[in-house]
Enzyme design. Structure first.
Site, PDB file in Angstrom:
ATOM      1  CE  LYS A   1      -5.731  15.508   9.110  1.00  8.86           C
ATOM      2  NZ  LYS A   1      -5.601  14.736   8.562  1.00  8.86           N
TER       3      LYS A   1
HETATM    4  N1  PMP Z   1      -3.341  10.023   5.279  1.00 11.42           N
HETATM    5  C1  PMP Z   1      -3.249  11.008   5.287  1.00 11.42           C
HETATM    6  C2  PMP Z   1      -1.726  12.048   5.053  1.00 11.42           C
HETATM    7  C3  PMP Z   1      -4.643  12.118   5.211  1.00 11.42           C
HETATM    8  O1  PMP Z   1      -3.620  13.200   5.103  1.00 11.42           O
HETATM    9  C4  PMP Z   1      -5.172  11.725   5.823  1.00 11.42           C
HETATM   10  C5  PMP Z   1      -6.653  12.198   6.005  1.00 11.42           C
HETATM   11  N2  PMP Z   1      -6.391  12.480   7.284  1.00 11.42           N
HETATM   12  C6  PMP Z   1      -5.430   9.782   5.400  1.00 11.42           C
HETATM   13  C7  PMP Z   1      -4.549   8.980   5.095  1.00 11.42           C
HETATM   14  C8  PMP Z   1      -7.252   9.637   5.977  1.00 11.42           C
HETATM   15  O2  PMP Z   1      -7.215   9.319   6.876  1.00 11.42           O
HETATM   16  P1  PMP Z   1      -8.762   9.482   8.119  1.00 11.42           P
HETATM   17  O3  PMP Z   1      -9.324   8.355   6.642  1.00 11.42           O
HETATM   18  O4  PMP Z   1      -8.742   8.967   8.969  1.00 11.42           O
HETATM   19  O5  PMP Z   1      -9.036  10.931   6.376  1.00 11.42           O
END
Ligand code: PMP
Length: 304
Positions: A163
């Site tokens: 991320k």
């Molecule tokens: N894809 C992207 C590009 C994101 O920014 C997020 C948010 N973190 C997610 C998927 C979903 O991840 P999560 O469920 O862990 O928040």
């Protein structure tokens, strides 16, 4: 007029405290030098978490992903997972929040400013602010997605499992184009032309009554995504994780997004294909809304 999300107050001009490298600092003093490596070269990783009823949902999973994201970019965050968890809770308490959004971010500092960044210090800051959920009818009404203007890169081209801030440049450009055309968000295809995800949430499609979601081989395997898959299986739904071609979008009857900020959110259109948010979306939205209100122990038991 500047466009400022979540209530209009600019993010650098608010009351409260931000946790920064081990201590709370006044919100307005949490300033970074302009010659920070993280700003120039995107050497930064972050998390987005939600706190419900005093508990950050799946906190340790977020913290582990934050640490792993830093390692993918070649740095070690100088705090343990337990210290980071405690800091997230400390910043919520300091801002009198029992519900809201938590944003940890780690970045390379200003000791060096070149592509090579070996001598930079690694910093960690954590902020938290209210971010209300949209409930029931609003999320069931469904949002409209445009086809993304950019494609998700191959894992050989970018650190797609992290991320990492740099990956969001594609998202912001795609989202801005979608918004300028009257859509809420964009669906990004991957470099092969397959369905990947929206700009900040994973995607699920209902095809022939089963739940289908793309294999996360070049985008985040979201924590919400995994929670929703566990909830679906508990309801005896068939969950199929596979490569999904763009040409299959017309076969889906229901579509929804899943992400920490978006939670479970119905989609009523993707670039001309229409969907009717229905029973499966509603069931998983309700189950997810109930899950996040549980204690960490209960959450662990339910999604195990
Ligand atoms: N894809 C992207 C590009 C994101 O920014 C997020 C948010 N973190 C997610 C998927 C979903 O991840 P999560 O469920 O862990 O928040």
């Amino acid at each position: 007029m500047a466009l400022v999300p979540f209530g209009g107050q600019p993010f650098d001009d608010r009351d409260g405290s931000i946790w920064w490298d081990g201590a709370l600092v006044p919100w307005r003093d949490a300033k970074l030098h302009v010659l920070s490596h993280g700003l120039h070269y995107a050497s930064a990783v972050f998390e987005g978490e939600r706190c419900y009823a005093g508990n950050i949902f799946r906190l340790r999973d977020h913290t582990d992903r934050l640490i792993a994201s830093g390692r993918i970019l070649g740095f070690e965050i100088p705090f343990t997972a337990a210290q980071i968890d405690a800091a997230c809770n400390e910043v919520l308490a300091a801002n009198n929040l029992t519900a809201g959004y938590v944003r940890p971010i780690a970045w390379r500092g200003s000791e060096m400013l070149s592509v090579s960044a070996q001598q930079t210090k690694i910093h960690l800051a954590i902020a938290a602010w209210p971010w209300p959920s949209y409930f029931g009818a609003e999320r069931m009404a469904g949002i409209r997605l445009a086809m993304g203007a950019w494609k998700r890169p191959s894992p050989e081209t970018a650190p797609t499992m992290a991320k990492a801030t740099g990956l969001y440049m594609i998202g912001t450009m795609s989202k801005h184009k979608a918004e300028s055309e009257g859509y809420n968000d964009a669906l990004l295809l991957d470099w092969r032309g397959r369905v990947s995800e929206a700009t900040g949430a994973n995607i699920f499609l209902v095809i022939d009554g089963d739940l289908h979601t793309p294999t996360p081989d070049c985008f985040l395997d979201g924590i919400t995504r995994r929670s929703v898959m566990a909830l679906a299986r508990r309801k005896q739904m068939t969950v199929v994780e596979r490569a999904i071609e763009a040409g299959e979008l017309g076969r889906a009857t229901e579509v929804f997004l899943a992400g920490t900020a978006a939670e479970v959110c119905a989609v009523r259109e993707i670039a001309g294909h229409s969907y009717t948010p229905g029973r499966i979306t509603e069931t998983l939205m309700r189950d997810y809304d109930a899950l996040v209100q549980r204690s960490p122990d209960e959450v662990a038991r339910i999604i195990a």
